[in-house]
Scaffold this motif. Structure first.
Motif, PDB file in Angstrom:
ATOM      1  N   VAL A 172     -10.308  -0.944 -15.319  1.00  0.00           N
ATOM      2  CA  VAL A 172      -9.327  -0.487 -16.304  1.00  0.00           C
ATOM      3  C   VAL A 172      -9.767  -0.927 -17.696  1.00  0.00           C
ATOM      4  CG1 VAL A 172      -6.923  -0.612 -17.056  1.00  0.00           C
ATOM      5  CG2 VAL A 172      -7.465  -0.694 -14.617  1.00  0.00           C
ATOM      6  N   SER A 173      -9.670  -0.016 -18.643  1.00  0.00           N
ATOM      7  CA  SER A 173      -9.873  -0.389 -20.041  1.00  0.00           C
ATOM      8  C   SER A 173      -8.805   0.311 -20.869  1.00  0.00           C
ATOM      9  CB  SER A 173     -11.278  -0.022 -20.529  1.00  0.00           C
ATOM     10  OG  SER A 173     -11.504   1.363 -20.421  1.00  0.00           O
ATOM     11  N   GLU A 174      -8.294  -0.413 -21.843  1.00  0.00           N
ATOM     12  CA  GLU A 174      -7.274   0.165 -22.709  1.00  0.00           C
ATOM     13  C   GLU A 174      -7.943   0.842 -23.900  1.00  0.00           C
ATOM     14  OE1 GLU A 174      -3.053  -0.836 -24.908  1.00  0.00           O
ATOM     15  OE2 GLU A 174      -4.225  -2.490 -24.105  1.00  0.00           O
ATOM     16  N   ILE A 175      -7.393   2.007 -24.279  1.00  0.00           N
ATOM     17  CA  ILE A 175      -7.844   2.705 -25.476  1.00  0.00           C
ATOM     18  C   ILE A 175      -7.147   2.005 -26.651  1.00  0.00           C
ATOM     19  CG2 ILE A 175      -8.000   4.917 -26.670  1.00  0.00           C
ATOM     20  CD1 ILE A 175      -9.337   4.848 -23.809  1.00  0.00           C
ATOM     21  N   PRO A 176      -7.891   1.397 -27.562  1.00  0.00           N
ATOM     22  CA  PRO A 176      -7.259   0.602 -28.624  1.00  0.00           C
ATOM     23  C   PRO A 176      -6.413   1.450 -29.578  1.00  0.00           C
ATOM     24  CG  PRO A 176      -9.640   0.178 -28.511  1.00  0.00           C
ATOM     25  CD  PRO A 176      -9.350   1.341 -27.628  1.00  0.00           C
ATOM     26  N   ALA A 177      -5.199   0.968 -29.863  1.00  0.00           N
ATOM     27  CA  ALA A 177      -4.340   1.635 -30.843  1.00  0.00           C
ATOM     28  C   ALA A 177      -5.070   1.665 -32.177  1.00  0.00           C
ATOM     29  CB  ALA A 177      -3.015   0.889 -30.971  1.00  0.00           C
TER      30      ALA A 177
ATOM     31  N   SER B 133      -7.562   3.593 -32.853  1.00  0.00           N
ATOM     32  CA  SER B 133      -8.898   4.177 -32.697  1.00  0.00           C
ATOM     33  C   SER B 133      -8.807   5.704 -32.741  1.00  0.00           C
ATOM     34  CB  SER B 133      -9.540   3.723 -31.389  1.00  0.00           C
ATOM     35  OG  SER B 133      -8.864   4.300 -30.284  1.00  0.00           O
ATOM     36  N   GLU B 134      -9.929   6.340 -32.956  1.00  0.00           N
ATOM     37  CA  GLU B 134      -9.980   7.807 -32.972  1.00  0.00           C
ATOM     38  C   GLU B 134      -9.550   8.367 -31.612  1.00  0.00           C
ATOM     39  OE1 GLU B 134     -13.409  11.178 -33.267  1.00  0.00           O
ATOM     40  OE2 GLU B 134     -13.561   9.490 -34.666  1.00  0.00           O
ATOM     41  N   ALA B 135     -10.023   7.749 -30.540  1.00  0.00           N
ATOM     42  CA  ALA B 135      -9.657   8.206 -29.190  1.00  0.00           C
ATOM     43  C   ALA B 135      -8.151   8.090 -28.971  1.00  0.00           C
ATOM     44  CB  ALA B 135     -10.419   7.410 -28.135  1.00  0.00           C
ATOM     45  N   TYR B 136      -7.555   6.973 -29.415  1.00  0.00           N
ATOM     46  CA  TYR B 136      -6.109   6.793 -29.277  1.00  0.00           C
ATOM     47  C   TYR B 136      -5.371   7.929 -29.987  1.00  0.00           C
ATOM     48  CZ  TYR B 136      -1.461   4.700 -29.391  1.00  0.00           C
ATOM     49  OH  TYR B 136      -0.116   4.473 -29.237  1.00  0.00           O
ATOM     50  N   GLY B 137      -5.796   8.251 -31.193  1.00  0.00           N
ATOM     51  CA  GLY B 137      -5.165   9.326 -31.957  1.00  0.00           C
ATOM     52  C   GLY B 137      -5.235  10.662 -31.226  1.00  0.00           C
ATOM     53  N   ARG B 138      -6.388  10.957 -30.631  1.00  0.00           N
ATOM     54  CA  ARG B 138      -6.537  12.209 -29.864  1.00  0.00           C
ATOM     55  C   ARG B 138      -5.589  12.232 -28.671  1.00  0.00           C
ATOM     56  NH1 ARG B 138     -11.949  11.187 -30.314  1.00  0.00           N
ATOM     57  NH2 ARG B 138     -12.068  10.683 -28.110  1.00  0.00           N
TER      58      ARG B 138
ATOM     59  N   TYR C 245      -2.860  10.530 -28.247  1.00  0.00           N
ATOM     60  CA  TYR C 245      -1.472  10.563 -28.714  1.00  0.00           C
ATOM     61  C   TYR C 245      -1.070  11.996 -29.082  1.00  0.00           C
ATOM     62  CZ  TYR C 245       2.796   9.098 -31.054  1.00  0.00           C
ATOM     63  OH  TYR C 245       4.107   8.936 -31.414  1.00  0.00           O
ATOM     64  N   GLN C 246      -1.925  12.690 -29.802  1.00  0.00           N
ATOM     65  CA  GLN C 246      -1.626  14.077 -30.189  1.00  0.00           C
ATOM     66  C   GLN C 246      -1.549  14.984 -28.959  1.00  0.00           C
ATOM     67  OE1 GLN C 246      -0.550  15.074 -33.161  1.00  0.00           O
ATOM     68  NE2 GLN C 246      -0.688  12.899 -33.674  1.00  0.00           N
ATOM     69  N   GLN C 247      -2.436  14.781 -27.995  1.00  0.00           N
ATOM     70  CA  GLN C 247      -2.385  15.567 -26.754  1.00  0.00           C
ATOM     71  C   GLN C 247      -1.096  15.283 -25.996  1.00  0.00           C
ATOM     72  OE1 GLN C 247      -5.884  14.808 -24.401  1.00  0.00           O
ATOM     73  NE2 GLN C 247      -7.271  15.584 -25.977  1.00  0.00           N
ATOM     74  N   ALA C 248      -0.664  14.032 -25.984  1.00  0.00           N
ATOM     75  CA  ALA C 248       0.581  13.658 -25.297  1.00  0.00           C
ATOM     76  C   ALA C 248       1.776  14.341 -25.961  1.00  0.00           C
ATOM     77  CB  ALA C 248       0.753  12.139 -25.304  1.00  0.00           C
ATOM     78  N   LEU C 249       1.839  14.295 -27.286  1.00  0.00           N
ATOM     79  CA  LEU C 249       2.937  14.951 -28.006  1.00  0.00           C
ATOM     80  C   LEU C 249       2.959  16.449 -27.717  1.00  0.00           C
ATOM     81  CD1 LEU C 249       2.808  13.240 -31.531  1.00  0.00           C
ATOM     82  CD2 LEU C 249       4.466  12.845 -29.685  1.00  0.00           C
ATOM     83  N   ALA C 250       1.798  17.082 -27.747  1.00  0.00           N
ATOM     84  CA  ALA C 250       1.717  18.522 -27.494  1.00  0.00           C
ATOM     85  C   ALA C 250       2.151  18.852 -26.070  1.00  0.00           C
ATOM     86  CB  ALA C 250       0.295  19.029 -27.749  1.00  0.00           C
ATOM     87  N   ALA C 251       1.717  18.053 -25.095  1.00  0.00           N
ATOM     88  CA  ALA C 251       2.074  18.303 -23.688  1.00  0.00           C
ATOM     89  C   ALA C 251       3.575  18.178 -23.487  1.00  0.00           C
ATOM     90  CB  ALA C 251       1.337  17.336 -22.778  1.00  0.00           C
ATOM     91  N   MET C 252       4.183  17.161 -24.092  1.00  0.00           N
ATOM     92  CA  MET C 252       5.624  16.970 -23.938  1.00  0.00           C
ATOM     93  C   MET C 252       6.407  18.061 -24.654  1.00  0.00           C
ATOM     94  SD  MET C 252       6.080  12.833 -23.846  1.00  0.00           S
ATOM     95  CE  MET C 252       5.648  12.651 -25.545  1.00  0.00           C
ATOM     96  N   ALA C 253       5.921  18.517 -25.795  1.00  0.00           N
ATOM     97  CA  ALA C 253       6.586  19.607 -26.507  1.00  0.00           C
ATOM     98  C   ALA C 253       6.499  20.895 -25.694  1.00  0.00           C
ATOM     99  CB  ALA C 253       5.952  19.806 -27.885  1.00  0.00           C
ATOM    100  N   ASP C 254       5.331  21.174 -25.124  1.00  0.00           N
ATOM    101  CA  ASP C 254       5.153  22.374 -24.300  1.00  0.00           C
ATOM    102  C   ASP C 254       6.038  22.342 -23.065  1.00  0.00           C
ATOM    103  OD1 ASP C 254       3.291  23.305 -26.072  1.00  0.00           O
ATOM    104  OD2 ASP C 254       1.549  22.813 -24.828  1.00  0.00           O
TER     105      ASP C 254
ATOM    106  N   VAL D  83       8.578   9.957 -28.729  1.00  0.00           N
ATOM    107  CA  VAL D  83       7.795   9.006 -27.947  1.00  0.00           C
ATOM    108  C   VAL D  83       8.263   7.616 -28.364  1.00  0.00           C
ATOM    109  CG1 VAL D  83       5.494   8.104 -27.492  1.00  0.00           C
ATOM    110  CG2 VAL D  83       5.826  10.554 -27.789  1.00  0.00           C
ATOM    111  N   LEU D  84       8.801   6.861 -27.408  1.00  0.00           N
ATOM    112  CA  LEU D  84       9.274   5.514 -27.702  1.00  0.00           C
ATOM    113  C   LEU D  84       8.171   4.480 -27.565  1.00  0.00           C
ATOM    114  CD1 LEU D  84      12.673   5.591 -25.779  1.00  0.00           C
ATOM    115  CD2 LEU D  84      12.269   5.967 -28.215  1.00  0.00           C
ATOM    116  N   PHE D  85       7.190   4.779 -26.713  1.00  0.00           N
ATOM    117  CA  PHE D  85       6.198   3.782 -26.354  1.00  0.00           C
ATOM    118  C   PHE D  85       4.961   4.508 -25.842  1.00  0.00           C
ATOM    119  CE2 PHE D  85       4.482   1.093 -22.888  1.00  0.00           C
ATOM    120  CZ  PHE D  85       4.149  -0.034 -23.633  1.00  0.00           C
ATOM    121  N   ALA D  86       3.784   4.179 -26.366  1.00  0.00           N
ATOM    122  CA  ALA D  86       2.564   4.844 -25.898  1.00  0.00           C
ATOM    123  C   ALA D  86       1.392   3.881 -25.908  1.00  0.00           C
ATOM    124  CB  ALA D  86       2.242   6.052 -26.769  1.00  0.00           C
ATOM    125  N   ARG D  87       0.831   3.687 -24.727  1.00  0.00           N
ATOM    126  CA  ARG D  87      -0.436   2.978 -24.569  1.00  0.00           C
ATOM    127  C   ARG D  87      -1.263   3.835 -23.635  1.00  0.00           C
ATOM    128  NH1 ARG D  87       0.721  -3.404 -23.725  1.00  0.00           N
ATOM    129  NH2 ARG D  87      -1.530  -3.537 -23.859  1.00  0.00           N
TER     130      ARG D  87
END
Length: 173
Positions: free
Chosen positions: A70-75, A77-82, A84-93, A100-104
């Protein structure tokens, strides 16, 4: 699981949420027992302030020497931003959440000799955070796949020690 330093906070309080247990002969299930069919295997990874526990049965087809990595994507970071945006889009769709109250984000893998292996059947994933997080009895996990995103229902459990666990089932990593 045996509690180690990472399982405790700065004051020495237990934070990992896993039960300490060392297997002995009383834990063994005979090979011809009906219980053997439903026996779960558990792999655990302890991070800085989180613990990931994955449970699976024999249908997952994972070898005995498989390890959980397991490795965490650091808040920030560029990967974290990608992600996060994918998560928002998926939930909106999906219409499942307005905020989003909490995202890691974590990269969770099974490996044998450094090579990634996939389970052949669904696995249960529990992520326990040692620090309190804003969550109620329901939550979501988002599984990022090569084909897009998959929104998974997660059961949220708050413990007396302040830790919070999110448990969901997914088909692969």
């Amino acid at each position: 699981h045996v509690h180690e330093e990472a399982c405790r906070d700065e004051q020495g309080q237990l934070i990992c949420g896993l039960e300490e247990h060392i297997h002995d002969d009383s834990c063994k299930v005979p090979a011809d027992s009906p219980e053997q069919e439903t026996l779960l295997t558990e792999k655990t990874f302890v991070g800085a302030d989180y613990t990931v526990r994955v449970q699976y049965d024999k249908d997952a087809g994972l070898p005995q020497d498989v390890t959980l990595v397991v490795s965490e994507i650091p808040a920030g970071s560029e990967a974290y931003g990608r992600y996060y945006q994918q998560a928002l889009a998926a939930m909106a769709d999906d219409g499942t959440a307005e905020t989003v109250l909490f995202a890691r984000f974590f990269d969770i893998q099974f490996q044998v000799d450094g090579e990634k292996v996939e389970p052949a059947a669904p696995v249960s994933v529990t992520i326990t955070y040692s620090q309190p997080v804003e969550a109620d009895g329901e939550g979501q996990a988002i599984h990022f796949t090569e084909d897009g995103t998959e929104i998974l229902e997660a059961v949220v459990e708050k413990r007396e020690n302040g830790s919070v666990s999110f448990t969901h089932t997914q088909n692969g990593f």
